[in-house]
Design a protein around this motif. Structure first.
Motif, PDB file in Angstrom:
ATOM      1  N   GLY A 147       0.805  -1.206   0.000  1.00 41.56           N
ATOM      2  CA  GLY A 147       0.000   0.000   0.000  1.00 41.56           C
ATOM      3  C   GLY A 147       0.843   1.263   0.000  1.00 41.56           C
ATOM      4  O   GLY A 147       0.534   2.241  -0.706  1.00 41.56           O
ATOM      5  N   LEU A 148       1.921   1.262   0.778  1.00 39.50           N
ATOM      6  CA  LEU A 148       2.760   2.453   0.881  1.00 39.50           C
ATOM      7  C   LEU A 148       3.549   2.716  -0.388  1.00 39.50           C
ATOM      8  O   LEU A 148       3.665   3.864  -0.838  1.00 39.50           O
ATOM      9  N   TRP A 149       4.111   1.662  -0.997  1.00 43.54           N
ATOM     10  CA  TRP A 149       4.843   1.860  -2.258  1.00 43.54           C
ATOM     11  C   TRP A 149       3.896   2.340  -3.351  1.00 43.54           C
ATOM     12  O   TRP A 149       4.244   3.208  -4.162  1.00 43.54           O
ATOM     13  N   THR A 150       2.683   1.795  -3.399  1.00 44.13           N
ATOM     14  CA  THR A 150       1.714   2.252  -4.391  1.00 44.13           C
ATOM     15  C   THR A 150       1.429   3.735  -4.205  1.00 44.13           C
ATOM     16  O   THR A 150       1.438   4.517  -5.172  1.00 44.13           O
ATOM     17  N   ALA A 151       1.184   4.144  -2.962  1.00 43.37           N
ATOM     18  CA  ALA A 151       0.932   5.557  -2.675  1.00 43.37           C
ATOM     19  C   ALA A 151       2.137   6.413  -3.031  1.00 43.37           C
ATOM     20  O   ALA A 151       1.986   7.526  -3.576  1.00 43.37           O
ATOM     21  N   TYR A 152       3.337   5.924  -2.756  1.00 46.06           N
ATOM     22  CA  TYR A 152       4.551   6.688  -3.025  1.00 46.06           C
ATOM     23  C   TYR A 152       4.692   7.003  -4.513  1.00 46.06           C
ATOM     24  O   TYR A 152       4.884   8.175  -4.903  1.00 46.06           O
ATOM     25  N   TYR A 153       4.588   5.973  -5.349  1.00 47.31           N
ATOM     26  CA  TYR A 153       4.796   6.198  -6.780  1.00 47.31           C
ATOM     27  C   TYR A 153       3.636   6.965  -7.413  1.00 47.31           C
ATOM     28  O   TYR A 153       3.850   7.757  -8.343  1.00 47.31           O
ATOM     29  N   LEU A 154       2.428   6.781  -6.911  1.00 48.11           N
ATOM     30  CA  LEU A 154       1.302   7.582  -7.396  1.00 48.11           C
ATOM     31  C   LEU A 154       1.484   9.050  -7.043  1.00 48.11           C
ATOM     32  O   LEU A 154       1.272   9.940  -7.882  1.00 48.11           O
ATOM     33  N   ALA A 155       1.857   9.313  -5.795  1.00 44.75           N
ATOM     34  CA  ALA A 155       2.020  10.700  -5.363  1.00 44.75           C
ATOM     35  C   ALA A 155       3.171  11.383  -6.092  1.00 44.75           C
ATOM     36  O   ALA A 155       3.098  12.585  -6.392  1.00 44.75           O
ATOM     37  N   LYS A 156       4.234  10.640  -6.366  1.00 45.19           N
ATOM     38  CA  LYS A 156       5.351  11.197  -7.124  1.00 45.19           C
ATOM     39  C   LYS A 156       4.926  11.533  -8.551  1.00 45.19           C
ATOM     40  O   LYS A 156       5.323  12.565  -9.113  1.00 45.19           O
ATOM     41  N   ALA A 157       4.119  10.639  -9.166  1.00 41.13           N
ATOM     42  CA  ALA A 157       3.714  10.838 -10.553  1.00 41.13           C
ATOM     43  C   ALA A 157       2.645  11.904 -10.706  1.00 41.13           C
ATOM     44  O   ALA A 157       2.618  12.634 -11.703  1.00 41.13           O
ATOM     45  N   ASP A 158       1.746  12.002  -9.726  1.00 47.44           N
ATOM     46  CA  ASP A 158       0.636  12.960  -9.811  1.00 47.44           C
ATOM     47  C   ASP A 158       0.331  13.502  -8.421  1.00 47.44           C
ATOM     48  O   ASP A 158      -0.523  12.973  -7.700  1.00 47.44           O
ATOM     49  N   PRO A 159       1.018  14.580  -8.033  1.00 47.68           N
ATOM     50  CA  PRO A 159       0.830  15.134  -6.678  1.00 47.68           C
ATOM     51  C   PRO A 159      -0.581  15.633  -6.413  1.00 47.68           C
ATOM     52  O   PRO A 159      -0.946  15.840  -5.237  1.00 47.68           O
ATOM     53  N   SER A 160      -1.376  15.827  -7.465  1.00 50.04           N
ATOM     54  CA  SER A 160      -2.732  16.345  -7.252  1.00 50.04           C
ATOM     55  C   SER A 160      -3.706  15.275  -6.777  1.00 50.04           C
ATOM     56  O   SER A 160      -4.802  15.603  -6.305  1.00 50.04           O
ATOM     57  N   LYS A 161      -3.345  14.009  -6.891  1.00 52.43           N
ATOM     58  CA  LYS A 161      -4.270  12.936  -6.508  1.00 52.43           C
ATOM     59  C   LYS A 161      -4.485  12.899  -4.999  1.00 52.43           C
ATOM     60  O   LYS A 161      -3.532  12.991  -4.220  1.00 52.43           O
ATOM     61  N   ARG A 162      -5.745  12.752  -4.628  1.00 55.44           N
ATOM     62  CA  ARG A 162      -6.092  12.578  -3.214  1.00 55.44           C
ATOM     63  C   ARG A 162      -6.006  11.081  -2.895  1.00 55.44           C
ATOM     64  O   ARG A 162      -6.833  10.289  -3.348  1.00 55.44           O
ATOM     65  N   ILE A 163      -4.986  10.701  -2.141  1.00 59.09           N
ATOM     66  CA  ILE A 163      -4.718   9.295  -1.839  1.00 59.09           C
ATOM     67  C   ILE A 163      -4.924   9.072  -0.351  1.00 59.09           C
ATOM     68  O   ILE A 163      -4.375   9.804   0.486  1.00 59.09           O
ATOM     69  N   VAL A 164      -5.704   8.055  -0.016  1.00 55.73           N
ATOM     70  CA  VAL A 164      -6.003   7.728   1.378  1.00 55.73           C
ATOM     71  C   VAL A 164      -5.624   6.273   1.643  1.00 55.73           C
ATOM     72  O   VAL A 164      -5.992   5.381   0.865  1.00 55.73           O
TER      73      VAL A 164
END
Length: 423
Positions: A37-54
Motif C-alpha cells: 500500500g505504501l509503495w503504491t501511494a509513493y509512486y502515485l504521489a510522485k507521478a501525480d501530486p494532485s491525486k487525493r490518496i487515502v
C-alpha cells in the motif's frame, strides 16, 4: 516486547495516526498500510501530486508482515523461471526475474533519496549446500559455487558448496516501512490507522468508522486478505516465525563471516532464512508453524515454542553456538493456491500480493506496477506475466486445513529423509 517484532520494538513506542472520522472522498483509496500500500501511494504521489490518496490501516503501518519479516530485499520469486517460461514464454519469464533483480537496487535508491535509514546493505544471498543429497540438487544451478567460496562468505558447519546470487540486500524492515509511511505523508498522502477495512466494493471501502469513496480502490492486505468479506479463500495466511540473538562478539563474526551482511539460508526444503543485523545480531527465521482452521489469524498464533526451539537448535547446528535469544515473534504471510503472486486492476479495484514470504522487494515492484495501471500508463511493468493473473481459490475447509498442514509435515519429512541418506 511491546510490539509484534524485534524490528518494531527497536524503534521505541509507536503512536498511531488518527483513525478515519466519518465518510471521505478520495481519488485512490488503499486498504493496507504495509509495503504494498505504501509503495503504491509513493509512486502515485510522485507521478501525480494532485491525486487525493487515502490509506486505511487496521493497526499501524508495518504491523503485519512488513514490520516482522526477515529483512531480505531479494530478487527471489516463488515461481521458478522455468515454470514461468512454460506458461508465459521465455521472454516474459526472463523479464519478470530481471524486473525483480532491478527492484533490489530500486529499494536502496529510494531509501537513500528519501533519507530512510533502513540499514540497507546489498551483499547478496547465499544458500548453503550441507549434504551430498543437497549437493546433487544444487550443482546444476547457474549460481553454484565451491565449498571454499561458500565458506569464505559464511563459514557454517558441513559446507560442501553453495548457491550465490548478488540480487539481495539485508535491511531493517521496520525502519523501511515506518520511514516510507512518513515519506508518503510528506507527499500529501492521508493515512488513517486504527481503521480496519471490512468490505471492498467497486468505488468504496467500508469500515466501522465510515466509508471512503474513490474511483480506484487498492486491496493491499497480503496475509490479512482472508479476513476481508468475500475473500476468505483467496489467500491462505501461513505463519513464519523468527528469533533474534543478543549482539554477538567480534570473534564470532571473524569466524563466521557475513562481512557484507549477506543473507543466508541452506538447501533444505522447509524454508529457513537469516541475516547479520547492522548491530551484529543474528536474525533467523523459518516455516513450520501450523496453518489454522478457517484462515484464522490471532495474536497467540505468533508464538509457537517448539518452532522457536527448532530455530535456536538450527543456529547451533549451523554455527556451533548456543546464543542468547533476545526476541521471539511470528506472523502470517500470504500464499495463493498456485504460489503465484499477482498484480492487477479490474473494474476500478486493484490488488497486489500473494508473495509467499518474498515480498520486501516484490511489493516495491507491485507498487510501481499498480501506479502505472492506475494512471493508465502502458509500460514494461504492466506487461509482466504476474499482471492480471488470478489464482484459483483455496479449497473449502476442512480440505484447506488438511492440505496445507499435510504439505508442511511432508516437507519436514522429506528433509529428515535427506538427512538420513546423507548420514
Amino acid at each position: 516486547m511491546n510490539s509484534p517484532s524485534f524490528w518494531l520494538d527497536s524503534l521505541g513506542p509507536i503512536e498511531k495516526r488518527p483513525p478515519l472520522a466519518g465518510d471521505l472522498d478520495a481519488d485512490v483509496a488503499i486498504a493496507g498500510g504495509g509495503y504494498t500500500g505504501l509503495w503504491t501511494a509513493y509512486y502515485l504521489a510522485k507521478a501525480d501530486p494532485s491525486k487525493r490518496i487515502v490509506i486505511l490501516e487496521a493497526e499501524f503501518c508495518g504491523f503485519g508482515a512488513s514490520g516482522r519479516n526477515g529483512g531480505w530485499a531479494s530478487g527471489l520469486f516463488p515461481v521458478s523461471e522455468a515454470k514461468l517460461a512454460r506458461r508465459f514464454g521465455p521472454d516474459a519469464a526472463a523479464a519478470m526475474h530481471h524486473a525483480l533483480a532491478d527492484t533490489v537496487d530500486e529499494v536502496g535508491r529510494v531509501a537513500a533519496a528519501e533519507g530512510i535509514d533502513c540499514d540497507y546493505a546489498k551483499g547478496g544471498t547465499l544458500s548453503l549446500v550441507r549434504s551430498t543429497v543437497q549437493l546433487r540438487r544444487a550443482q546444476g544451478d547457474p549460481g553454484f559455487i565451491t565449498a571454499d567460496r561458500a565458506r569464505a562468505i559464511c563459514h557454517a558447519t558441513d559446507v560442501l558448496g553453495g548457491v550465490y546470487s548478488e540480487h539481495c540486500a539485508a535491511l531493517h524492515p521496520a525502519k523501511l516501512v515506518r520511514g516510507l509511511a512518513a515519506t508518503v505523508e510528506n507527499l500529501g498522502v492521508t493515512i488513517h490507522e486504527g481503521t480496519r477495512a471490512e468490505q471492498i466494493k467497486t468505488g468504496q471501502i467500508n469500515t466501522m468508522r465510515g466509508t471512503v469513496h474513490a474511483p480506484t480502490i487498492v486491496r493491499a492486505l497480503e496475509g490479512y486478505t482472508a479476513g476481508l468479506a468475500g475473500h476468505r479463500r483467496d489467500i491462505a495466511p501461513v505463519y513464519s516465525l523468527m528469533i533474534v540473538t543478543e549482539p554477538l562478539p567480534e570473534e564470532f563474526w571473524q569466524r563466521v563471516g557475513l562481512a557484507r551482511r549477506e543473507t543466508f539460508t541452506d538447501e533444505r526444503r522447509l524454508v529457513i532464512y537469516g541475516q547479520r543485523t547492522a548491530d551484529d545480531r543474528l536474525a533467523f527465521g523459518g516455516r513450520g508453524a501450523p496453518y489454522h482452521f478457517g484462515s484464522k489469524i490471532r495474536p497467540e498464533y505468533d508464538l509457537v515454542p517448539e518452532v522457536f526451539e527448532a530455530l535456536r537448535a538450527t543456529i547451533t547446528e549451523l554455527f556451533g553456538i548456543d546464543p542468547p535469544i533476545a526476541y521471539r515473534w511470528g506472523g502470517p504471510l500470504g500464499i495463493p493456491r498456485d504460489w503465484m503472486p499477482s498484480v492487477g486492476l479490474r473494474h476500478g479495484i486493484a490488488w497486489a500480493g500473494g508473495y509467499v514470504g518474498d515480498g520486501v522487494a516484490a511489493a516495491n515492484l507491485a507498487g510501481r506496477t499498480l501506479a502505472d495501471l492506475i494512471l493508465g500508463v502502458d509500460s514494461d511493468l504492466t506487461r509482466l506475466p504476474w499482471v492480471g493473473h488470478r489464482s484459483r481459490r483455496w479449497e473449502p475447509e476442512p480440505a484447506r486445513w488438511l492440505g496445507i498442514n499435510v504439505g508442511l509435515r511432508a516437507t519436514a519429512l522429506l528433509d529428515a529423509i535427506d538427512r538420513r541418506r546423507a548420514a
